[in-house]
Design an enzyme around this catalytic site. Sequence first.
Site, PDB file in Angstrom:
ATOM      1  CB  SER A  98      -1.459  -1.301   7.108  1.00 24.14           C
ATOM      2  OG  SER A  98      -1.020  -2.540   6.588  1.00 24.14           O
TER       3      SER A  98
ATOM      4  NE  ARG B 238      -3.010  -3.378  -7.212  1.00 25.57           N
ATOM      5  CZ  ARG B 238      -4.153  -3.122  -6.592  1.00 25.57           C
ATOM      6  NH1 ARG B 238      -5.297  -3.282  -7.223  1.00 25.57           N
ATOM      7  NH2 ARG B 238      -4.140  -2.695  -5.340  1.00 25.57           N
TER       8      ARG B 238
ATOM      9  CG  ASN C 266       1.269  -2.563   4.428  1.00 20.27           C
ATOM     10  OD1 ASN C 266       0.924  -1.386   4.450  1.00 20.27           O
ATOM     11  ND2 ASN C 266       0.616  -3.449   3.681  1.00 20.27           N
TER      12      ASN C 266
ATOM     13  CG  ASN D 194       2.571   2.948  -4.182  1.00 23.55           C
ATOM     14  OD1 ASN D 194       1.797   3.710  -4.750  1.00 23.55           O
ATOM     15  ND2 ASN D 194       3.102   3.206  -3.004  1.00 23.55           N
TER      16      ASN D 194
ATOM     17  CG  ASP E  42      -3.875  -0.436  -2.524  1.00 20.95           C
ATOM     18  OD1 ASP E  42      -2.686  -0.792  -2.380  1.00 20.95           O
ATOM     19  OD2 ASP E  42      -4.807  -1.246  -2.697  1.00 20.95           O
TER      20      ASP E  42
ATOM     21  CD  GLU F 230     -21.141  10.404   2.344  1.00 17.92           C
ATOM     22  OE1 GLU F 230     -21.348   9.651   1.382  1.00 17.92           O
ATOM     23  OE2 GLU F 230     -21.922  10.519   3.311  1.00 17.92           O
TER      24      GLU F 230
HETATM   25  C1  IPE Z   1      -3.688  -0.686   2.417  1.00 18.00           C
HETATM   26  O1  IPE Z   1      -3.174  -1.271   1.275  1.00 18.00           O
HETATM   27  C2  IPE Z   1      -2.577  -0.104   3.242  1.00 18.00           C
HETATM   28  C3  IPE Z   1      -1.939   1.069   2.678  1.00 18.00           C
HETATM   29  C4  IPE Z   1      -2.281   1.680   1.583  1.00 18.00           C
HETATM   30  C5  IPE Z   1      -0.827   1.560   3.454  1.00 18.00           C
HETATM   31  P1  IPE Z   1      -2.807  -2.818   1.210  1.00 18.00           P
HETATM   32  O2  IPE Z   1      -2.285  -3.063  -0.148  1.00 18.00           O
HETATM   33  O3  IPE Z   1      -1.931  -3.197   2.340  1.00 18.00           O
HETATM   34  O4  IPE Z   1      -4.232  -3.484   1.436  1.00 18.00           O
HETATM   35  P2  IPE Z   1      -4.756  -4.949   1.101  1.00 18.00           P
HETATM   36  O5  IPE Z   1      -3.719  -5.916   1.593  1.00 18.00           O
HETATM   37  O6  IPE Z   1      -4.909  -5.032  -0.383  1.00 18.00           O
HETATM   38  O7  IPE Z   1      -6.057  -5.045   1.814  1.00 18.00           O
HETATM   39  C1  IPE Z   2       0.352   0.823  -1.435  1.00 22.56           C
HETATM   40  O1  IPE Z   2       0.668   0.165  -2.607  1.00 22.56           O
HETATM   41  C2  IPE Z   2       1.559   1.027  -0.539  1.00 22.56           C
HETATM   42  C3  IPE Z   2       1.578   0.160   0.646  1.00 22.56           C
HETATM   43  C4  IPE Z   2       0.605  -0.614   1.022  1.00 22.56           C
HETATM   44  C5  IPE Z   2       2.770   0.183   1.452  1.00 22.56           C
HETATM   45  P1  IPE Z   2       0.810  -1.417  -2.677  1.00 22.56           P
HETATM   46  O2  IPE Z   2       2.239  -1.777  -2.456  1.00 22.56           O
HETATM   47  O3  IPE Z   2      -0.157  -2.086  -1.782  1.00 22.56           O
HETATM   48  O4  IPE Z   2       0.420  -1.669  -4.182  1.00 22.56           O
HETATM   49  P2  IPE Z   2      -0.426  -2.881  -4.765  1.00 22.56           P
HETATM   50  O5  IPE Z   2      -1.730  -2.891  -4.042  1.00 22.56           O
HETATM   51  O6  IPE Z   2       0.375  -4.116  -4.528  1.00 22.56           O
HETATM   52  O7  IPE Z   2      -0.571  -2.544  -6.203  1.00 22.56           O
HETATM   53 MG    MG Z   3      -2.072  -2.747  -2.039  1.00 21.66          MG
END
Ligand code: IPE
Ligand code: IPE
Ligand code: MG
Length: 306
Positions: free
Chosen positions: A126, A85, A129, A83, A81, A268
């Site tokens: 997910s 940000r 997503n 990317n 998680d 864990e």
């Molecule tokens: C979790 O990240 C899913 C993946 C890393 C693929 P999200 O960015 O979708 O999770 P939430 O929405 O913050 O819970």
């Molecule tokens: C994880 O990074 C990748 C996916 C969930 C597809 P994010 O896109 O959720 O990045 P943040 O959480 O918005 O920073």
């Molecule tokens: Mg995310």
Amino acid sequence: MTQVPDTVGMTAQEAALACSNAGLQVVLRHTAPPRSGPGPGEARVIRSQLLSPDTVELLIATPTAERLPRLIPRHLAIICDGNGRWAGARGLPREKGHRAGTDKIRSVVEWCLELGVEYLSLYIFSTENWRRPPDEVEGLMNLITESAAKDTAELVRSGVRIRVLGQLDGLPPAVREAVGRISELTAQCSKMVCNLLVNYGGRAEIVAACRSLVRQACSGAIDPSAVDEEALGRHLLTAGMPDPDLVIRTAGDVRLSNFLLWQSAYSELHFAPVLWPDFSRSDLFWALDDYSQRQRRFGGLQAEGR
Ligand code: IPE
Ligand code: IPE
Ligand code: MG
């Protein structure tokens, strides 16, 4: 602009001195409260970042992240998680963050292979997503297709078997084809299994397993009393694999977001503050060191050996 000294690997004291000699104010931040083990003298810098033009933050890990962790999980699972940000902090479009995140997957696969991890599960898209803007989803799908085609030869060379876990029939045909091809071409690789969780949701997975068991029971193929934890486990996408020993989530949020809900019952958990594209070898070593110090009791009174 002030030159920031390269302090990674230095002790906290050495790094603080180097930064103040360079005219920088120092803020020390620990990745986690130091646990038992080496004394404070062993605390090392694993990353530094400028908070303002004259203030540097040093991220400190104890113990040092450069020696081999004592215990390597057989199955390591990661919620990749942060990317978006990462891109936002650089004034870049989110798509650039996803690209940097994809590059990071390549590095992490290499490190895990080197460490002897047997199963690596990476959460990359997910079932929730799809709620994102269509152009972001499309960009993510294109990246999966692109990297599946680009990385196959290298994965075969290094012996990594790719398995794609999720609701594959919900993916666009080009993605389905690409992930089908990479799974097929790496099927004989035996050094490490890398599960890519795409269009994956833990609840949907459990529902699908239940539906399949209910069908079998209704048709008389099995007796309802045969439905137990083992039977359900055999109907999950991870059938035949050990449960994750360690789940790492990057980017600071402390939740599972529908990831391997059944399988992580006794995993864990390690929450790393670092954004996924910045996740370094040292961050991985820090997580493994943390894991090495956990006592896994599985409901009993004694820590079980691994
Ligand atoms: C979790 O990240 C899913 C993946 C890393 C693929 P999200 O960015 O979708 O999770 P939430 O929405 O913050 O819970
Ligand atoms: C994880 O990074 C990748 C996916 C969930 C597809 P994010 O896109 O959720 O990045 P943040 O959480 O918005 O920073
Ligand atoms: Mg995310």
